[in-house]
Design an enzyme around this catalytic site. Sequence first.
Site, PDB file in Angstrom:
ATOM      1  CE1 TYR A   1      -4.313   0.539  -0.356  1.00  0.00           C
ATOM      2  CE2 TYR A   1      -4.391  -1.477   0.928  1.00  0.00           C
ATOM      3  CZ  TYR A   1      -5.004  -0.555   0.092  1.00  0.00           C
ATOM      4  OH  TYR A   1      -6.287  -0.751  -0.277  1.00  0.00           O
TER       5      TYR A   1
ATOM      6  CD  GLU B   1      -5.060   5.196   0.363  1.00  0.00           C
ATOM      7  OE1 GLU B   1      -5.346   6.260   0.913  1.00  0.00           O
ATOM      8  OE2 GLU B   1      -5.821   4.224   0.311  1.00  0.00           O
TER       9      GLU B   1
ATOM     10  CG  ASP C   1      -9.061  11.053 -22.905  1.00  0.00           C
ATOM     11  OD1 ASP C   1      -8.038  10.384 -23.138  1.00  0.00           O
ATOM     12  OD2 ASP C   1     -10.117  10.570 -22.479  1.00  0.00           O
TER      13      ASP C   1
ATOM     14  CB  THR D   1      -5.065   4.484 -21.255  1.00  0.00           C
ATOM     15  OG1 THR D   1      -5.118   4.637 -22.675  1.00  0.00           O
ATOM     16  CG2 THR D   1      -6.452   4.681 -20.681  1.00  0.00           C
TER      17      THR D   1
ATOM     18  CE  LYS E   1      -7.840   3.103 -24.930  1.00  0.00           C
ATOM     19  NZ  LYS E   1      -7.949   3.793 -23.643  1.00  0.00           N
TER      20      LYS E   1
ATOM     21  NE  ARG F   1      -6.162  -3.689 -19.743  1.00  0.00           N
ATOM     22  CZ  ARG F   1      -6.928  -3.295 -20.751  1.00  0.00           C
ATOM     23  NH1 ARG F   1      -7.909  -2.455 -20.549  1.00  0.00           N
ATOM     24  NH2 ARG F   1      -6.718  -3.745 -21.967  1.00  0.00           N
TER      25      ARG F   1
HETATM   26  N1  DSN Z   1     -12.352   1.301 -24.017  1.00  0.00           N
HETATM   27  C1  DSN Z   1     -11.602   2.331 -24.635  1.00  0.00           C
HETATM   28  C2  DSN Z   1     -11.669   2.259 -26.126  1.00  0.00           C
HETATM   29  O1  DSN Z   1     -11.872   1.172 -26.608  1.00  0.00           O
HETATM   30  O2  DSN Z   1     -11.507   3.240 -26.814  1.00  0.00           O
HETATM   31  C3  DSN Z   1     -12.119   3.609 -24.185  1.00  0.00           C
HETATM   32  O3  DSN Z   1     -12.631   3.527 -22.904  1.00  0.00           O
END
Ligand code: DSN
Length: 477
Positions: free
Chosen positions: A63, A65, A240, A269, A272, A278
């Site tokens: 942990y 925090e 974003d 994120t 991707k 992730r």
């Molecule tokens: N799930 C992501 C996507 O596929 O674009 C966005 O949340």
Amino acid sequence: MDSLISNAYTQALEVIGSVEPRIADATRQELADQRASLKLIASENYASPAVLLTMGTWFSDKYAEGTVGHRFYAGCQNVDTVEALAAEHARELFGAPYAYVQPHSGIDANLVAFWSILANRVESPYLQKMQSKNVSELSEADWETLRHEFGNQRLLGMSLDAGGHLTHGFRPNISGKMFHQQQYGTDPETGLLDYDAVAAKAREFKPLVLVAGYSAYPRRVDFAKMREIADEVGAVLMVDMAHFAGLVAGKVFTGDEDPVPHAHITTTTTHKSLRGPRGGMVLAQEEFAADVDRGCPMVLGGPLSHVMAAKAVAFAEARTSSFQAYAQMVADNAKSLAEGFLSRDATLVTGGTDNHIVLLDVTSFGLTGRQAESALLDAGIVTNRNSVPADPNGAWYTSGVRLGTPALTTRGFGHDEFDKVAELIVEVLSNTERGTTKAGEPSKASYALGDGVADRVKAQSAELLDKHPLYPGLVLG
Ligand code: DSN
């Protein structure tokens, strides 16, 4: 290295299997399935073994925090090393003044950004008291006023069917409930962002937050223009970049197409096109740093230290020239895929792409997105159905299929392979018949794929996949 990786996974699966063999089996099967299918989901990728292995350690047990050097738990010295390094790599990679690597996902990162914007920009004497630890001085009536001030702010974001994300003010999402929201769309003729229309809406609505970025818009965005719009109306520009962070890190999007220098706050994120573990991240200009830092525990649970460690490893990979070549190939391959469709008379939203996404309008095949997605899956092609602008079939059935090039580019696919992928997709969709409901109406869900099509397409996909194996040196014993 290949034998080290093979041994590591073989032995790990033996250990896992000794406790719960079905999980070991599912893990082996997932690798086999990913190896045997054309993965075209635009938000997915294949992280490196180094990134994946980093997530499987005892950092998971700690942990932590708080922030580096300022934790609510003892014994965080190694987590501090990990978090500081991940943040340092992120700042360098993206040229950002400040990086917060704790968010567990993109939605979490956006919640941290919303929190920090509200905390930083809502002008309230009560807020000052709250921040200065004089919380006990606030009466119930003060809290009521504060709730009212926090809860009455305005957000302008891209609509879901134009390619925005749920968290950009979509009504059913919390972002569409915690803010008074309005949405901008795209030009009905071209499908492209119309900056003058966004500016006009911003002037009229005067949002506190202008959100830019997308999940399904197949074009680049001029973030300098978006910042001009935000400045003109006194809004905070939040970008974003979850989908295209890899193209920013890989220097494919530079200048006005790089959001980081233009946005007050950039969220992403890490799994991707960036090809990491992730997770999520927030990059911010200095003025927002202190409020972003309070993300945990304000809106986040304890940081996932094992994932922060894997972020540091992924960012180290993304600094390399080979990652830059990969990112350029992702964009080049999307063009090849789009050209493959256009040469076969398929319809694309905006008529093409200049990022990593191709949005195929499947109504010209007489199908809904749901029917197309299912028929493609039967033929071993993994995609996701997606709304198109002003979608007549709504967000569940949809009229589109979203395709992305990051994953198959990691496998080594190039121009010829993506042209073949377009051919195979057109072959499946041209041979799919729309079903009918019990009442004899056209169904939005049922479909029939022509005899032998799935096997024929799978055989041709297998040739491409065998030529470009996933984790080529990884052999499970
Ligand atoms: N799930 C992501 C996507 O596929 O674009 C966005 O949340």
